[in-house]
Design a protein around this motif. Structure first.
Motif, short mmCIF file in Angstrom:
data_model
loop_
_atom_site.label_atom_id
_atom_site.label_comp_id
_atom_site.label_asym_id
_atom_site.label_seq_id
_atom_site.Cartn_x
_atom_site.Cartn_y
_atom_site.Cartn_z
N TYR B 97 -19.14 -1.48 0.94
CA TYR B 97 -17.92 -1.45 0.14
C TYR B 97 -16.78 -0.83 0.92
CZ TYR B 97 -21.34 -2.16 -3.55
OH TYR B 97 -22.37 -2.66 -4.30
N ILE B 98 -15.58 -1.39 0.76
CA ILE B 98 -14.42 -0.72 1.35
C ILE B 98 -13.28 -0.65 0.34
CG2 ILE B 98 -14.99 -1.34 3.74
CD1 ILE B 98 -12.76 -3.37 3.71
N SER B 99 -12.40 0.32 0.56
CA SER B 99 -11.16 0.42 -0.20
C SER B 99 -10.03 -0.05 0.70
CB SER B 99 -10.92 1.87 -0.62
OG SER B 99 -10.79 2.70 0.54
N LEU B 100 -8.91 -0.40 0.08
CA LEU B 100 -7.77 -0.93 0.83
C LEU B 100 -6.51 -0.30 0.27
CD1 LEU B 100 -6.78 -3.18 2.87
CD2 LEU B 100 -6.41 -4.59 0.84
N ALA B 101 -5.88 0.59 1.05
CA ALA B 101 -4.66 1.25 0.59
C ALA B 101 -3.51 0.87 1.52
CB ALA B 101 -4.86 2.77 0.57
N LEU B 102 -2.45 0.33 0.93
CA LEU B 102 -1.31 -0.17 1.70
C LEU B 102 -0.11 0.76 1.54
CD1 LEU B 102 -1.49 -3.84 0.34
CD2 LEU B 102 -2.56 -2.95 2.42
N ILE B 103 0.55 1.08 2.65
CA ILE B 103 1.88 1.70 2.60
C ILE B 103 2.83 0.69 3.23
CG2 ILE B 103 3.36 3.60 3.36
CD1 ILE B 103 0.86 5.38 3.43
N ILE B 104 3.74 0.16 2.41
CA ILE B 104 4.58 -0.95 2.84
C ILE B 104 6.03 -0.49 2.95
CG2 ILE B 104 5.25 -3.33 2.31
CD1 ILE B 104 2.91 -3.46 0.35
N GLU B 105 6.71 -0.90 4.01
CA GLU B 105 8.14 -0.63 4.13
C GLU B 105 8.90 -1.66 3.29
OE1 GLU B 105 9.77 -1.37 8.00
OE2 GLU B 105 11.64 -0.28 7.60
N GLU B 106 9.81 -1.18 2.49
CA GLU B 106 10.69 -2.06 1.71
C GLU B 106 11.28 -3.11 2.64
OE1 GLU B 106 14.70 -1.22 -0.98
OE2 GLU B 106 14.20 0.08 0.70
#
Lengths: 343, 343
Positions: B97-106
């Motif tokens: 299992y993996i998690s996926l966390a995104l930090i996106i630039e506007e």
């Protein structure tokens, strides 16, 4: 490339080399992280941690990009621990292990990082979780804003009962565990500066101590979610949509401090849409709702708990609010947000 | 704040509102993520996932900040999945299992995000892991560089044997599973532009298919680590320091493609310090080392596997390299790095 077998002189600012995976990274991890977060699993310093688990586990992840890093009542470190702990608690899981992944902007003062890690260590201790694995990346100036933190978490699920949206039926009561809108307004006030004269502390707190004993005392709780980004109104919309039922709340029953009420009016912000970081919304069977509120009130974090509404068959998927003027309004989900980077 | 019950018009760029936790966030998650990553656990869309586990689990976290987002042989999405999968594999765990966390630039183009998520989905399928929980944050322009991804992972540890540094003894052999330095040089070549004439593909790949069957066939493997940031030299230093023993390698035995050799000479970069993303260093008992290399060579990812050195009592904590000119040099740990944001 630069090499050295000997320890390198300590710097007061984070260098790109602190993200190289080499000597500087090792020393940063040892000095700024391990000393504060020490435990047998982390001490092995592998890229992963091995954990003995015999039960159902809950798994969650959250990144934190709050700006500023420090605000009344908390900071990005406390937020990262409590936010992830609370996501586990909302599933009826006892939080046990968390990971800590840092993305640092080159030039961040090491003392700032150390202050954040102190806060991570303190919050982890309070919430009784251990930081067992981590990662450190450094990006060049202006490629990130000071510090972003990702925490993922593992918890042991209590009993065999699943707290899912499917449990919810018409007639169930909606409980909030305390005063709303304090986190978002605290961060906003800090951004605007002291001139605004607002003195609101974030409610940022681990909910494990409030909720876990409650789950052991009653089977009345059907579903929980913490109303963070988007606030109570957005979380209620998620519940209504997910359950395929309506929700009605009464605004006069919403627990709200005088300070938050004044600040909301001053700033023209609806507190129903402001982030909380130490509150839970509980969906509870009607017969047990008063008893659950009574139990919540026994805990310092639950003193202002209140029944704020109920689940209905009317208008499935919608949240209706009875206003202070006794009119009804539809509480839609937030689309955009005047308060970005609140968590 | 902006509210709407109805779907909002799709945009081609990420807006700050995509990070609000409200309607835009929901639609982004539904359209750009869920369709690609669908599975029963993720579909519940809670903040966490509940997973049935009866065994020892491995837990890891990694953030990815690679620049550029796309490079020959991979992209940030593939890297995020395989990087976390490989950390689990190195502990002798089957990634699940993996998690996926995104930090996106506007302002990031939605099509770019979709391309990355396609790659996450494809890589997860190949590595047989499921994305079960996630998080999406958006920060304003210039507060992050395009896209950062954190993946945390859970895996089931095979058997009761622990692959720890304590297993290592003098005489053990060091094996590398294939050609070194391809990932770092691929990203560097992409940054420098086609003018450099380097055509090197990243080795970015999940090691589960190569390593897990091997662990089931032999008990000769004592320890493994993937030489990512800092390269083979830095990882060997970690092993030597952690085990309190020396390591000696022979440079003439290092598997290296002609392209990498030429590029390293051209750029003046030591391939021993360049990141790999699809290779493992194995510490193996002397008697079984040739057999393990033979087994590795049967798999496409192990064709170039080789014994490159041995563990010694000499100079505990140090890594000594016998050069092509038959002299010895100390391979120190990397301190800083001319290749930041390589992963």
């Amino acid at each position: 490339m630069t090499f050295s077998k000997r320890p390198v002189k300590r710097t007061t600012e984070i260098l790109l080399g602190h993200g190289s995976g080499g000597r500087l990274t090792h020393e940063l991890i040892r000095d700024a992280l391990l000393k504060k977060l020490d435990n047998p699993v982390l001490r092995e310093l592998g890229d992963s941690a091995v954990i003995d688990y015999k039960e159902r586990i809950a798994f969650t992840t959250d990144s934190f990009v709050v700006s500023p890093l420090f605000f009344p009542g908390g900071d990005i470190g406390k937020l990262a621990v409590t936010g992830t702990v609370n996501d586990l608690v909302m599933l009826g899981a006892v939080p046990e292990y968390i990971s800590l992944a840092l993305i640092i902007e080159e030039g961040l003062r090491v003392s700032v990082l150390e202050k954040v890690i102190d806060s991570v260590a303190r919050s982890a201790k309070e919430a009784r979780v251990r930081v067992v694995t981590g990662d450190t990346k450094v990006v060049e100036k202006l490629a990130a804003d000071k510090l972003f933190i990702n925490t993922s978490g593992l918890g042991r699920v209590l009993g065999r009962r699943r707290l899912t949206l499917k449990n919810i039926s018409p007639g169930d009561k909606i409980i909030i565990t305390g005063n709303i809108a304090e986190h978002g307004l605290s961060v906003l006030a800090k951004r605007k500066g002291p001139g605004l004269g607002l003195n609101i502390r974030s409610d940022c707190a681990s909910l494990a101590g409030l909720i876990i004993p409650l789950l052991e005392k009653t089977r009345a709780i059907k579903f929980m979610r913490d109303p963070t980004r988007g606030g109570v109104a957005t979380t209620l919309n998620e519940i209504a949509e997910g359950a395929g039922l309506g929700i009605e709340i009464e605004e006069k029953k919403l627990p709200l401090s005088d300070k938050v009420r004044a600040a909301s009016e001053l700033l023209g912000i609806d507190p129903l849409y402001v982030a909380n970081e130490g509150k839970a919304l509980l969906v509870v069977s009607r017969q047990e709702a008063e008893k659950v509120v009574g139990l919540l009130k026994l805990h310092p974090l639950g003193r202002r708990a209140a029944i704020i509404g109920a689940v209905t068959r009317r208008e499935p998927g919608r949240v209706i609010s009875r206003t202070l003027f006794n009119t009804e309004r539809v509480l839609d989900m937030l689309v955009s947000d005047p308060l970005p980077r609140i968590c």
